[in-house]
Motif scaffolding. Structure first.
Motif, short mmCIF file in Angstrom:
data_model
loop_
_atom_site.label_atom_id
_atom_site.label_comp_id
_atom_site.label_asym_id
_atom_site.label_seq_id
_atom_site.Cartn_x
_atom_site.Cartn_y
_atom_site.Cartn_z
N LEU A 1 65.55 57.78 15.02
CA LEU A 1 66.24 56.49 14.99
C LEU A 1 65.26 55.36 14.63
O LEU A 1 65.57 54.50 13.79
CB LEU A 1 66.90 56.21 16.34
CG LEU A 1 67.60 54.87 16.49
CD1 LEU A 1 68.76 54.74 15.52
CD2 LEU A 1 68.08 54.69 17.94
N PHE A 2 64.10 55.36 15.27
CA PHE A 2 63.12 54.30 14.99
C PHE A 2 62.58 54.40 13.56
O PHE A 2 62.37 53.39 12.88
CB PHE A 2 61.96 54.37 15.99
CG PHE A 2 62.34 53.88 17.37
CD1 PHE A 2 62.57 52.53 17.61
CD2 PHE A 2 62.46 54.75 18.43
CE1 PHE A 2 62.91 52.07 18.87
CE2 PHE A 2 62.80 54.31 19.68
CZ PHE A 2 63.04 52.97 19.91
N ILE A 3 62.37 55.64 13.10
CA ILE A 3 61.91 55.83 11.72
C ILE A 3 62.95 55.31 10.74
O ILE A 3 62.65 54.67 9.74
CB ILE A 3 61.58 57.32 11.48
CG1 ILE A 3 60.37 57.73 12.32
CG2 ILE A 3 61.29 57.57 9.99
CD1 ILE A 3 60.09 59.23 12.28
N GLY A 4 64.22 55.55 11.04
CA GLY A 4 65.29 55.05 10.19
C GLY A 4 65.34 53.54 10.16
O GLY A 4 65.59 52.92 9.10
N TRP A 5 65.13 52.91 11.31
CA TRP A 5 65.12 51.45 11.36
C TRP A 5 64.00 50.88 10.49
O TRP A 5 64.19 49.93 9.73
CB TRP A 5 64.93 50.98 12.81
CG TRP A 5 66.19 51.07 13.61
CD1 TRP A 5 67.43 51.36 13.17
CD2 TRP A 5 66.31 50.86 15.03
NE1 TRP A 5 68.34 51.37 14.19
CE2 TRP A 5 67.68 51.05 15.36
CE3 TRP A 5 65.41 50.54 16.04
CZ2 TRP A 5 68.14 50.92 16.66
CZ3 TRP A 5 65.87 50.40 17.34
CH2 TRP A 5 67.24 50.60 17.66
N LEU A 6 62.79 51.48 10.58
CA LEU A 6 61.67 50.99 9.79
C LEU A 6 61.91 51.20 8.30
O LEU A 6 61.55 50.36 7.47
CB LEU A 6 60.38 51.71 10.22
CG LEU A 6 59.89 51.39 11.65
CD1 LEU A 6 58.68 52.25 12.02
CD2 LEU A 6 59.56 49.91 11.79
N ALA A 7 62.52 52.35 7.97
CA ALA A 7 62.80 52.63 6.55
C ALA A 7 63.82 51.66 5.98
O ALA A 7 63.77 51.31 4.79
CB ALA A 7 63.27 54.07 6.40
N LEU A 8 64.74 51.20 6.79
CA LEU A 8 65.78 50.28 6.33
C LEU A 8 65.34 48.81 6.43
O LEU A 8 66.13 47.91 6.12
CB LEU A 8 67.07 50.49 7.13
CG LEU A 8 67.75 51.86 6.95
CD1 LEU A 8 68.92 51.99 7.91
CD2 LEU A 8 68.22 52.04 5.51
N GLY A 9 64.15 48.57 6.90
CA GLY A 9 63.63 47.21 6.95
C GLY A 9 64.03 46.43 8.17
O GLY A 9 64.29 45.22 8.09
N ALA A 10 64.07 47.09 9.31
CA ALA A 10 64.40 46.38 10.54
C ALA A 10 63.31 45.38 10.88
O ALA A 10 62.11 45.66 10.74
CB ALA A 10 64.57 47.39 11.68
N ASN A 11 63.72 44.19 11.31
CA ASN A 11 62.77 43.12 11.60
C ASN A 11 62.89 42.77 13.08
O ASN A 11 63.88 42.18 13.53
CB ASN A 11 63.08 41.90 10.73
CG ASN A 11 61.97 40.85 10.83
OD1 ASN A 11 61.06 40.96 11.64
ND2 ASN A 11 62.09 39.82 9.99
#
Length: 287
Positions: A205-215
């Motif tokens: 989940l965290f890897i997905g957030w970083l890949a999608l540009g979570a700020n």
């Protein structure tokens, strides 16, 4: 002289009234016969309206019982309105009537075979009581009395008669309901496997957030703009997970549903405002 004649007339009227009141039905020339295949086994007995037979007669599986009589009203042969031979089971009191075929001269006859008798009476362990019932319209008293007994013998080579009592509505014994045991949790090995499987998705989940540009810098802005909505929304998600945990470990469905309903309401209300605040910032170009 006139007084004597009046007294005599009154006496005759009283006598006539007594005679009419004493009028009653009975029978005469009555006989009971058992017709068997073997003539040597045939039985014939005379029936008396006042005294029943001393011994029961036996009716076999292939025999026929015949009752013949002459019905009489106050000593005169006459055809009654009703005439029956009634067989009665001693223990239960069940009885079945067999109508006599009568003529105008009072002669009546009936034939009874074992197949004509209901199974409820065939299974009786005691002889059946046989009565004769005679009656008609008018003031004459009817006749109803036991005059013989008949013992039923079934064919030993044929299946024995079987009777099951019908289901009747009425008072039954109290029923003590025993609920089944509560369902048990699955083995710990299976539970541990699925727990690890769910936990393994958290890094993804965290890897997905970083890949999608979570700020994460927007976290402070969101809490500053709508602190209560975001805190309640996040807290309701954690609370719902806690409800599922309690349902899995100890709660039943009736305990879980009310709490889950309250948490769901809080999630919908707070989530609407929290996500609305995020949408407003996105539309304003804050990404």
């Amino acid at each position: 002289m006139r007084f004597s004649q009046s007294l005599a007339s009154a006496a005759l009227l009283v006598a006539a009234g007594v005679a009419q009141a004493a009028s009653s039905w009975s029978f005469d020339d009555a006989s009971l016969a058992i017709s068997a295949k073997k003539a040597s086994e045939a039985v014939k007995e005379k029936l008396n309206p006042k005294t029943p037979l001393s011994k029961p007669v036996t009716l076999g599986s292939t025999d026929t019982l015949k009752v013949a009589l002459t019905a009489k009203d106050n000593g005169k042969a006459k055809r009654p309105h009703q005439a029956f031979v009634v067989l009665k089971e001693q223990d239960s009191g069940l009885e079945v009537p067999f109508p006599l075929t009568t003529k105008d001269n009072g002669k009546a006859v009936v034939h009874i075979a074992q197949k004509d008798i209901p199974v409820q009476l065939l299974v009786s362990t005691k002889p059946l009581k046989g009565s004769i019932v005679i009656g008609s319209f008018g003031s004459a008293q009817g006749y109803n009395s036991q005059v013989f007994e008949v013992e039923i013998t079934t064919d030993p080579n044929a299946p024995a008669p079987h009777y099951e009592k019908p289901l009747r509505y009425g008072k039954k014994e109290e029923i003590h309901h025993i609920f089944r045991a509560d369902p048990k949790s699955p083995p710990k090995v299976i539970s541990l496997f699925f727990t690890l499987a769910v936990a393994a998705t958290v890094p993804a989940l965290f890897i997905g957030w970083l890949a999608l540009g979570a700020n994460l810098n927007h976290l402070s802005k969101a809490i500053g703009a709508a602190p209560l909505s975001h805190a309640t929304f996040f807290g309701s998600i954690v609370a719902m997970e806690f409800v599922f945990f309690m349902y899995y470990t100890s709660w039943n469905l009736f305990q879980t549903l009310p709490v889950a309903g309250l948490v769901s309401i809080a999630t919908v209300l707070s989530g609407t405002k929290a996500l609305g605040e995020v949408q407003r910032r996105r539309l304003a170009g804050d990404r």
